[in-house]
Design an enzyme around this catalytic site. Structure first.
Site, PDB file in Angstrom:
ATOM      1  N   ARG A  60       0.842  -1.180  -0.072  1.00 41.44           N
ATOM      2  CA  ARG A  60      -0.149   0.030  -0.072  1.00 41.44           C
ATOM      3  C   ARG A  60       0.762   1.391  -0.200  1.00 41.44           C
ATOM      4  O   ARG A  60       0.644   2.442  -0.472  1.00 41.44           O
ATOM      5  CB  ARG A  60      -1.025  -0.161   1.224  1.00 41.44           C
ATOM      6  CG  ARG A  60      -1.761   0.972   1.314  1.00 41.44           C
ATOM      7  CD  ARG A  60      -3.044   0.779   2.213  1.00 41.44           C
ATOM      8  NE  ARG A  60      -3.955   1.687   2.572  1.00 41.44           N
ATOM      9  CZ  ARG A  60      -3.889   2.657   3.501  1.00 41.44           C
ATOM     10  NH1 ARG A  60      -3.023   2.556   4.593  1.00 41.44           N
ATOM     11  NH2 ARG A  60      -4.954   3.617   3.612  1.00 41.44           N
ATOM     12  N   HIS A  64       0.394   4.604  -2.430  1.00 41.25           N
ATOM     13  CA  HIS A  64       0.230   6.090  -1.612  1.00 41.25           C
ATOM     14  C   HIS A  64       1.519   6.888  -1.987  1.00 41.25           C
ATOM     15  O   HIS A  64       1.288   8.097  -1.946  1.00 41.25           O
ATOM     16  CB  HIS A  64       0.196   5.847  -0.027  1.00 41.25           C
ATOM     17  CG  HIS A  64      -1.164   5.565   0.067  1.00 41.25           C
ATOM     18  ND1 HIS A  64      -2.087   6.114   1.208  1.00 41.25           N
ATOM     19  CD2 HIS A  64      -1.984   4.600  -0.114  1.00 41.25           C
ATOM     20  CE1 HIS A  64      -3.172   5.443   1.533  1.00 41.25           C
ATOM     21  NE2 HIS A  64      -3.188   4.673   0.325  1.00 41.25           N
ATOM     22  N   VAL A  68       1.060  10.417  -5.446  1.00 43.51           N
ATOM     23  CA  VAL A  68       1.313  11.843  -4.811  1.00 43.51           C
ATOM     24  C   VAL A  68       2.591  12.420  -5.780  1.00 43.51           C
ATOM     25  O   VAL A  68       3.596  12.112  -5.208  1.00 43.51           O
ATOM     26  CB  VAL A  68       1.334  11.725  -3.659  1.00 43.51           C
ATOM     27  CG1 VAL A  68       1.504  13.201  -3.034  1.00 43.51           C
ATOM     28  CG2 VAL A  68       0.136  10.914  -2.950  1.00 43.51           C
ATOM     29  N   ASN A  92      -3.262   8.940   5.031  1.00 45.53           N
ATOM     30  CA  ASN A  92      -1.994   8.178   5.540  1.00 45.53           C
ATOM     31  C   ASN A  92      -2.121   8.359   7.062  1.00 45.53           C
ATOM     32  O   ASN A  92      -1.500   7.226   7.599  1.00 45.53           O
ATOM     33  CB  ASN A  92      -0.757   8.829   4.984  1.00 45.53           C
ATOM     34  CG  ASN A  92      -0.551   8.820   3.508  1.00 45.53           C
ATOM     35  OD1 ASN A  92      -1.013   7.718   3.051  1.00 45.53           O
ATOM     36  ND2 ASN A  92      -0.185   9.777   3.126  1.00 45.53           N
ATOM     37  N   HIS A 191      -6.266  -5.670  -2.723  1.00 45.90           N
ATOM     38  CA  HIS A 191      -7.191  -5.964  -1.374  1.00 45.90           C
ATOM     39  C   HIS A 191      -7.715  -7.352  -1.156  1.00 45.90           C
ATOM     40  O   HIS A 191      -8.430  -7.759  -0.342  1.00 45.90           O
ATOM     41  CB  HIS A 191      -8.465  -4.985  -1.555  1.00 45.90           C
ATOM     42  CG  HIS A 191      -8.239  -3.583  -1.261  1.00 45.90           C
ATOM     43  ND1 HIS A 191      -9.195  -2.777  -1.481  1.00 45.90           N
ATOM     44  CD2 HIS A 191      -7.090  -2.980  -0.994  1.00 45.90           C
ATOM     45  CE1 HIS A 191      -8.768  -1.307  -0.967  1.00 45.90           C
ATOM     46  NE2 HIS A 191      -7.715  -1.506  -0.806  1.00 45.90           N
ATOM     47  N   THR A 192      -6.661  -8.318  -1.882  1.00 43.97           N
ATOM     48  CA  THR A 192      -6.851  -9.773  -1.553  1.00 43.97           C
ATOM     49  C   THR A 192      -6.311  -9.940  -0.337  1.00 43.97           C
ATOM     50  O   THR A 192      -6.280 -10.979   0.475  1.00 43.97           O
ATOM     51  CB  THR A 192      -6.470 -10.738  -2.513  1.00 43.97           C
ATOM     52  OG1 THR A 192      -6.472 -11.833  -2.421  1.00 43.97           O
ATOM     53  CG2 THR A 192      -5.113 -10.195  -3.086  1.00 43.97           C
ATOM     54  N   THR A 242      -9.515 -15.635   2.104  1.00 36.44           N
ATOM     55  CA  THR A 242      -7.843 -15.882   2.352  1.00 36.44           C
ATOM     56  C   THR A 242      -7.259 -14.650   2.416  1.00 36.44           C
ATOM     57  O   THR A 242      -6.570 -13.946   1.629  1.00 36.44           O
ATOM     58  CB  THR A 242      -7.322 -16.680   1.030  1.00 36.44           C
ATOM     59  OG1 THR A 242      -7.893 -15.765  -0.183  1.00 36.44           O
ATOM     60  CG2 THR A 242      -7.918 -17.755   0.782  1.00 36.44           C
TER      61      THR A 242
END
Length: 319
Positions: A60, A64, A68, A92, A191-192, A242
């Protein structure tokens, strides 16, 4: 004739200037830091062994950072009395994590090749390693980024789409950095793995019914009280099936109305992304291929190369 020769010389000069801020390449540190990959992977592996969730947190950070003002390591810069970084921006603050792991990786890399590898590149390799360690696809990471000397809290607040985003906002946020709808859906598949805080999904589990599996809502309500201020930081897995394995279950969940975040379920809600989600839910190999393509594209967002920026000695501050 002279003017023709001048034009040729100018053409070559421009070409050379272009190549000095050359495109990123997979073999960028092959001579200057041959032990880079094994050094990074060792630290990432240890961090994930200590806490499985860290893999998702590190992945992540790459998203992020890149969204930016490009993949330039600006996210790592700490606030000072005269400088405001991006860590306290809304997407953040109390949310982005794993900075200590990046510090550990940077220290290890500095030992084997001091002053050579940027924090931005370390993050790109770390993101790939996190995916691979958790069972996801592998790819060759393009390198050659340099580190920013500035950061922008305002840009962080405006560029990173919040979990309340609808499909159009997601599409436009990704389009603003050169990523297609397919790239956006594939990258959302990150997002798994990982967890979300109650504050990120409270409104969905109490207010949305049409596109939310009722059993998921009840399960999540057990650990996420309705009232703000109570249990705000309680965690829930983004992928119910999972949560610590990188696979296509995120998309299978969406087809079953089991997306945890509002922005997740927007990808499968009667809109233009439905067919992509369905394809990924049916074909894990297509998802894996498209995810790799999108990660490489995201890593190409506005890098500092050539003599721009710097190679930070400490990721938290400029030299």
């Amino acid at each position: 004739m002279a003017s023709f020769k001048t034009a040729i010389v100018l053409f070559f000069l421009v070409s050379l200037m272009g190549s000095s801020s050359a495109q990123l390449t997979t073999g960028f540190y092959s001579k200057s830091c041959p032990k880079l990959y094994e050094t990074v992977k060792s630290v990432v592996h240890s961090a994930i062994q200590k806490e499985t969730r860290m893999g998702a947190s590190l992945l992540r950070l790459f998203f992020h950072d890149c969204f930016v003002n490009g993949c330039d390591g600006s996210l790592f810069l700490d606030d000072t009395s005269t400088f405001t970084g991006e860590k306290r921006a809304q997407p953040n603050f109390n949310s982005a994590r794993g900075f200590e792991v990046i510090d550990d990786i940077k220290s290890a890399v500095e030992k084997v090749c001091p002053g050579v590898v940027s924090c931005a590149d370390i993050l790109a390799v770390t993101a790939r390693d996190s995916v691979v360690i958790l069972g996801g696809p592998n790819w060759d990471v393009k390198l050659g980024r340099r580190d920013a000397r500035t950061a922008s809290q305002a840009a962080a607040n405006s560029s990173i789409p919040p979990p309340t985003s609808n499909l159009n906002r997601l599409i436009s946020s990704f389009s603003a950095v050169g990523l297609s709808t397919k790239d956006m859906v594939a990258l959302s598949g990150a997002h798994t793995i990982g967890q979300a805080r109650c504050t990120s999904f409270r409104a969905r589990i109490y207010n949305e019914t049409n596109n939310l599996d009722s059993s998921l809502a009840k399960t999540r309500q057990n650990n996420c009280p309705r009232n703000s201020g109570s249990g705000d930081n309680n965690l829930a897995p983004l992928d119910l099936q999972t949560p610590t394995y990188f696979d296509n279950h995120y998309f299978i969940n969406l087809v079953s109305k089991k997306g945890l975040l509002h922005s997740d379920q927007q990808l499968f809600n009667g809109g233009s992304a439905d067919s992509i989600v369905k394809s990924y839910s049916d074909n894990p190999s297509i998802f894996a291929t498209d995810f790799v393509t999108a990660m490489i594209k995201m890593g190409d967002i506005r890098p500092l190369t050539g003599s721009k920026g710097e190679i930070r000695k400490n990721c938290r501050r400029i030299n």
